[in-house]
Design a protein around this motif. Structure first.
Motif, mmCIF file in Angstrom:
data_model
loop_
_atom_site.group_PDB
_atom_site.id
_atom_site.type_symbol
_atom_site.label_atom_id
_atom_site.label_comp_id
_atom_site.label_asym_id
_atom_site.label_seq_id
_atom_site.Cartn_x
_atom_site.Cartn_y
_atom_site.Cartn_z
ATOM 1 N N GLY A 777 0.828 -1.183 0.000
ATOM 2 C CA GLY A 777 0.000 0.000 0.000
ATOM 3 C C GLY A 777 0.871 1.245 0.000
ATOM 4 O O GLY A 777 0.694 2.150 -0.820
ATOM 5 N N ASP A 778 1.854 1.274 0.892
ATOM 6 C CA ASP A 778 2.711 2.446 1.082
ATOM 7 C C ASP A 778 4.150 1.949 1.219
ATOM 8 O O ASP A 778 4.459 1.151 2.112
ATOM 9 C CB ASP A 778 2.256 3.189 2.339
ATOM 10 N N ALA A 806 1.672 4.036 -2.820
ATOM 11 C CA ALA A 806 2.437 5.262 -2.593
ATOM 12 C C ALA A 806 3.906 4.904 -2.450
ATOM 13 O O ALA A 806 4.265 3.784 -2.041
ATOM 14 C CB ALA A 806 1.953 5.972 -1.336
ATOM 15 N N ILE A 807 4.789 5.859 -2.781
ATOM 16 C CA ILE A 807 6.234 5.645 -2.633
ATOM 17 C C ILE A 807 6.873 6.917 -2.101
ATOM 18 O O ILE A 807 6.440 8.029 -2.427
ATOM 19 C CB ILE A 807 6.871 5.224 -3.974
ATOM 20 N N SER A 808 7.884 6.744 -1.241
ATOM 21 C CA SER A 808 8.569 7.894 -0.653
ATOM 22 C C SER A 808 9.958 7.477 -0.226
ATOM 23 O O SER A 808 10.362 6.320 -0.337
ATOM 24 C CB SER A 808 7.777 8.427 0.547
ATOM 25 N N GLY A 809 10.711 8.449 0.311
ATOM 26 C CA GLY A 809 12.054 8.175 0.783
ATOM 27 C C GLY A 809 12.980 7.829 -0.360
ATOM 28 O O GLY A 809 12.853 8.336 -1.471
ATOM 29 N N SER A 810 13.897 6.903 -0.095
ATOM 30 C CA SER A 810 14.829 6.423 -1.108
ATOM 31 C C SER A 810 14.480 4.967 -1.376
ATOM 32 O O SER A 810 14.761 4.084 -0.560
ATOM 33 C CB SER A 810 16.272 6.535 -0.599
ATOM 34 N N SER A 811 13.842 4.708 -2.518
ATOM 35 C CA SER A 811 13.303 3.375 -2.798
ATOM 36 C C SER A 811 13.764 2.854 -4.143
ATOM 37 O O SER A 811 14.111 3.619 -5.051
ATOM 38 C CB SER A 811 11.768 3.406 -2.746
ATOM 39 N N VAL A 837 4.997 10.513 -2.828
ATOM 40 C CA VAL A 837 4.701 11.226 -1.595
ATOM 41 C C VAL A 837 6.007 11.630 -0.916
ATOM 42 O O VAL A 837 7.012 10.917 -1.000
ATOM 43 C CB VAL A 837 3.872 10.318 -0.652
ATOM 44 N N SER A 838 5.977 12.719 -0.225
ATOM 45 C CA SER A 838 7.119 13.137 0.584
ATOM 46 C C SER A 838 6.629 13.407 2.001
ATOM 47 O O SER A 838 5.854 14.324 2.240
ATOM 48 C CB SER A 838 7.757 14.401 -0.012
ATOM 49 N N TYR A 839 7.039 12.514 2.932
ATOM 50 C CA TYR A 839 6.666 12.678 4.338
ATOM 51 C C TYR A 839 7.791 13.389 5.081
ATOM 52 O O TYR A 839 8.925 13.476 4.611
ATOM 53 C CB TYR A 839 6.450 11.311 4.984
ATOM 54 N N ILE A 840 7.502 13.846 6.285
ATOM 55 C CA ILE A 840 8.541 14.480 7.101
ATOM 56 C C ILE A 840 9.663 13.492 7.386
ATOM 57 O O ILE A 840 10.846 13.805 7.255
ATOM 58 C CB ILE A 840 7.941 15.015 8.420
ATOM 59 N N VAL A 847 13.826 7.531 -6.355
ATOM 60 C CA VAL A 847 13.062 6.335 -6.701
ATOM 61 C C VAL A 847 13.700 5.747 -7.954
ATOM 62 O O VAL A 847 13.607 6.335 -9.039
ATOM 63 C CB VAL A 847 11.581 6.656 -6.949
ATOM 64 N N GLU A 848 14.352 4.609 -7.789
ATOM 65 C CA GLU A 848 14.998 3.928 -8.906
ATOM 66 C C GLU A 848 14.065 2.819 -9.384
ATOM 67 O O GLU A 848 13.734 1.893 -8.639
ATOM 68 C CB GLU A 848 16.328 3.318 -8.462
ATOM 69 N N ILE A 849 13.609 2.933 -10.632
ATOM 70 C CA ILE A 849 12.755 1.911 -11.227
ATOM 71 C C ILE A 849 13.470 1.379 -12.468
ATOM 72 O O ILE A 849 13.709 2.118 -13.426
ATOM 73 C CB ILE A 849 11.372 2.481 -11.598
#
Length: 954
Positions: A777-778, A806-811, A837-840, A847-849
């Motif tokens: 999901g996230d 959703a995707i955030s951070g370094s993924s 998304v960018s969370y605190i 994001v490497e795809i």
């Protein structure tokens, strides 16, 4: 396997083997030769082979057989309905011949090997016809049928120059020509200095053969056997028969219990009797061997001669000590001894000494010729003088009421031993009991014999682990530091010692370092009245509330279990909890720094039954911190209600590892539910939770946050998972693997399921479901590699992605395939990501795809909010553009036509290609197609198939 008998490759493919190479095979699931599932072996089965069935591994022709020389690890899986018929060669079994091999943790269910008219063929076993220099451990053969053949064993035909066989159990019927044993035809070590170690062997069934039958083996030599159990019937029409072995030589046997009929019998319809020389409760023929601390109960019967309660014949230098015989001993012709049928002197086994000490015979002793029956020795082939000098009989008795008027030996050969009346043998309640005849049993050892009351015969109590504590009082009878659990009552007593040092305060027999856990010794079933339902007739019904979790005292007082719990592959069935009005529900309540291994929970049921606002539920435990799980199987689980639910553990926190976990069933709950865990959390990036080989097959339906493995997974490394069925909720977040994954790596996961954010039946309202994805999901600062999704990803709301909502951070998303249907009824559907998304705490940084293929329909209620890769952006377009790096990634533009890579025209890589363009290449850079497609993809990771196939992960 037949194409690489050393286990270095699978049909020539050794991809992924370590640098030192592979050296065997392992089962990863159950296998069934009844491939059409109709309950019989027939032409509809894949290995029917024109009625011949299986061809043994290693067998090429009658004159060409190659040896299997590798490890075969069963991982406690079952191979069912192995079938062979009319195999016209020696060496029949799953394997033909094996040398220096190792077999472990294997279950064979209902194997059938039928001669079907073939004669004069030898060496048959369900596992192998012949094994030399090999090791067996934890082998179970259930309901075997062998008809015909010679030199037959339930597991191995000839077990020669062998090393060890431990924890072997066989049930079934062996109806053969000759030389047949319940486990082996022959079991032979190398020499007196290199004995074959046999431990914990059992046979329960029927052996019927023309010549030479034994409950363990027909022939046993240079062996050390400890702890065997034989039940049923062991019989032949000729020569030699024994409850343990027809012939034992140069061996030691200890702590064997034979509860069987041992017979030399006349073939039905034949007017002729067969010459059956030797029949005994334990052995037909005993040569230079020892029998200690063993008991026989049953009928020993011969239509001919030479019958003994212990052995039909004895020779060489032999010992019989601390042995009991009860039942009936009879020879229709002659020569019956309560202990020995005949004293024999062979050229190779000259009669030198026979020590008989502390033996009791409470059996009828009869012979067709009454003068040839005796309390100890029924006949002598050797001279009377040699027998008298060889036999030393001390502290040995037979019941003179059951066998009246008998001498110790025929032919008036002097030897010790006494016939005593029943009351004299039952009177003593201890050695040297002065209220009885104090000379009877005066020197018998109370640590070996239990004398009971004054109307009981003494009986063996044994000391399996040799720690000087009797088995009947030893709580750790194998001295491994784990207290043995045989009953539900004992399982319940664990709550009184949560560190596993005692059973309700009793630590008798624990090693000097103390006990530190518990182990199951057999299957347990909470349906104690066996009526198929949990009801008031069951012992732990508890007024309908069922089981109270171990460690739970009150809702405000819960103690932590912090020991080992070893299941030994046994099952706990029909575990039941209903209306438990507290947090932390399961077999255990809360555990810390515990270890659970090799456990099967069958049909556990945990029902809220109206209770609300209670959390942390798992079939094994509601909460586990700092703990280890290995080889846990939960079958057909039902949970209704509760929050923070996992199929195995509710909250799995600061955990170490969970490997080889499988769950099937239905979880219908309030929130935060995963097929295996509600939450699975390691300690930190430097101390990840190791998750390996996890599977869930079933249905998850919860109000909020559903995941096939876990609702929340953080600081974890997951390798190899399989999810099938449906993962769904009515709100917030859903993923085929996890609803939320953070700071974790996931690799080699196959999701074949429907993942849904759905509308509750009968409700006019849609639920805000922010994130739904095929895997997550996230997804926050995590990696997904070498994984595939097939199924439907559906939300009544928004933010849906083929990989993650959703995707955030370094993924990182690399080497991933998605197929099926991806749909959001409202908006924001991406073939790979629903929303950036960018969370605190998880600022969108990268994001490497790479190397991703999406062959799915991609739809959104608002068509402008659908894209091949990214369906929406919560972060600014500039941040998304700088963070996303998409390479060598494709979606099928025939299935998802006219879509951009990203909504809002955010530039990023990735291409929509037509179906034929994606299927055309049969290798990276295929010049007969568009050579740029898949140009940099790795052919060791991807299989490109034919020009009408999409590439698939290997």
């Amino acid at each position: 396997m037949r194409y690489d008998l050393a286990g270095t490759s699978l049909n020539g493919d050794s991809t992924g083997c370590p640098a030192t190479g592979c050296n065997g095979y392992e089962l990863v699931n159950d296998l069934d030769f009844d491939t059409n599932g109709n309950g019989i072996a027939d032409a509809g089965d894949e290995f029917w082979n024109n009625g011949l069935g299986w061809t043994p591994i290693g067998w090429i022709s009658r004159y060409s057989i190659s040896n299997f020389t590798a490890i075969f690890e069963g991982n406690s899986h079952t191979i069912s309905n192995l079938y062979m018929s009319g195999f016209n060669s020696n060496y029949a079994g799953l394997f033909s011949k094996v040398i220096n091999a190792e077999f472990r943790n294997i279950e064979l269910d209902s194997p059938k090997i039928l001669a079907n008219g073939v004669q004069s063929r030898n060496y048959v076993g369900s596992l192998a016809g012949y094994a030399k220099g090999s090791i067996l451990n934890n082998i179970s053969v259930n309901n075997i049928t062998v008809e015909g053949y010679s030199s037959v064993g339930g597991v191995i035909g000839s077990f020669k120059d062998a090393i060890s066989a431990t924890d072997i159990a066989v049930t079934g019927t062996l109806n053969t020509y000759s030389n047949t044993g319940g486990i082996f035809s022959s079991a032979m070590g190398v020499s007196l200095g290199s004995l074959l170690v046999l431990e914990n062997l059992s046979f329960n069934g029927t052996i019927s053969t023309d010549d030479n039958a034994g409950g363990v083996a027909s022939i046993m030599s240079f062996s050390s056997l400890t702890n065997c159990t034989i039940s049923g019937e062991v019989s032949s029409y000729g020569f030699s028969n024994g409850g343990v072995a027809s012939l034992v030589a140069d061996s030691t046997v200890s702590q064997c219990q034979v509860q069987a009929d041992v017979k030399a019998k006349q073939e039905v319809g034949s007017p002729f009797t067969t010459t059956s020389y030797f029949t005994g409760g334990f052995f037909g023929d005993m040569r230079s061997s020892q029998l200690t601390r063993s008991s026989f109960t049953g009928n020993i019967q011969s239509i001919d001669r030479y019958v003994g309660g212990v052995t039909g014949a004895i020779s060489g230098s032999s010992v019989i000590q601390d042995v009991s015989v009860s039942g009936n001993i009879n020879a229709d012709d002659c020569c019956t001894g309560g202990i020995v049928g005949a004293a024999v002197s062979y050229i190779d086994y000259d009669l030198t000494s026979v020590e008989i000490d502390n033996v009791i015979v409470t059996a009828t002793i009869n012979s067709g010729a009454s003068q040839w029956a005796a309390g100890i020795l029924g006949s002598n082939w050797a001279s009377a003088e040699l027998v008298e000098s060889a036999f030393n009989v001390t502290d040995t008795y037979w019941d003179a009421d059951l066998a009246s008027g008998l001498p110790a030996s025929v032919n008036n050969i002097p030897m010790g031993g006494d016939g005593k009346l029943t009351f004299e043998l039952q009177c003593p309640t201890s050695p040297g009991d002065v209220s009885c005849d104090p000379t009877i049993f005066a020197d018998w050892d109370e640590s070996i014999w239990y004398f009971g009351s004054s109307d009981e015969y003494p009986r063996l109590i044994g000391d399996i682990d040799g720690d000087s504590y009797r088995d009947d009082i030893d709580v750790d009878d194998d001295n491994n530091g784990l207290i043995e659990i045989f009953t539900l009552q004992q399982l319940d007593l664990m709550r009184y010692d949560l560190v596993g040092t005692s059973l309700n305060g009793d630590s008798t027999g624990c090693p000097a370092t103390g006990c530190n856990g518990y182990e199951l010794m057999n299957d347990l079933d909470f349906d104690t009245n066996s009526n198929g339902i949990v009801d008031a007739g069951d012992e732990f019904w508890n007024n309908g509330a069922g089981w109270i979790p171990v460690g739970w005292n009150t809702p405000y007082s819960i103690d932590n279990f912090s020991a080992i719990f070893e299941g030994n592959f046994h099952a706990i069935s029909n575990f039941y909890i209903s209306g438990f009005d507290s947090d932390y529900a399961g077999l255990f309540s809360k555990v810390i720094n515990a270890e659970f291994r090799n456990i099967e929970l069958d049909s556990p049921k945990i029902l809220a039954n109206g209770v609300q606002s209670r959390n942390y539920v798992g079939s094994l435990a509601g909460y586990a911190k700092g703990s280890i799980l290995n080889n846990i199987s939960v079958n057909n689980i039902t949970v209704e209600g509760y929050s923070s639910v996992g199929g195995v553990i509710g909250s799995f926190k600061d955990a170490i590892s969970a490997t080889d976990i499988a769950v099937t069933g239905t979880l219908n709950t309030y929130s935060n539910t995963g097929g295996i865990f509600s939450s699975a959390m390691g300690v930190s990036l430097g101390s990840l939770l190791v998750l390996e080989n996890l599977s869930f097959n079933g249905t998850i339906s919860t109000d909020d946050n559903a995941g096939g493995v876990a609702s929340i997974m953080s600081f974890s490394s997951l390798t190899n998972c399989t999810i099938s069925g449906e993962v769904s909720s009515y709100g917030f977040s859903n993923g085929g693997v996890a609803s939320l994954v953070a700071d974790s790596t996931v690799s080699q996961c196959q999701v074949q399921a429907d993942v849904k954010a759905k509308q509750e039946v009968g409700s006019p309202f849609t639920t805000t479901s922010y994130f739904t994805g095929g895997f997550f999901g996230d997804m926050r600062s995590s990696q997904l590699t070498r994984s595939s999704f097939t199924g439907n990803i559906q939300s009544i709301d928004r933010y849906v992605g083929g990989v993650t909502g959703a995707i955030s951070g370094s993924s990182v998303i690399q080497d991933v395939s998605v197929s099926g249907n991806i749909n959001a009824d409202d908006c924001c559907t991406g073939g790979i990501v629903g929303a950036a998304v960018s969370y605190i705490d998880y600022d969108l940084t990268s994001v490497e795809i790479d190397n991703v293929i999406v062959t799915a329909t991609i739809n959104s209620g608002a068509s402008q909010w659908a894209a091949g890769i990214l369906g929406s952006n919560w972060a600014s377009a500039e941040l998304v553009e700088s963070a996303f790096n998409v390479t060598d990634t494709y979606w099928d533009a025939d299935l998802a036509s006219g879509l951009p890579a990203s909504v809002n025209n955010i530039p990023m890589g990735g291409d929509g290609k037509l179906t034929f363009e994606l299927q055309c290449p049969t290798a990276p850079g295929d010049v007969s197609c568009d050579p740029t497609i898949f140009a940099d993809w790795d052919a060791t990771v991807w299989d490109f198939g034919t020009s009408t196939d999409y590439p698939v992960l290997r």
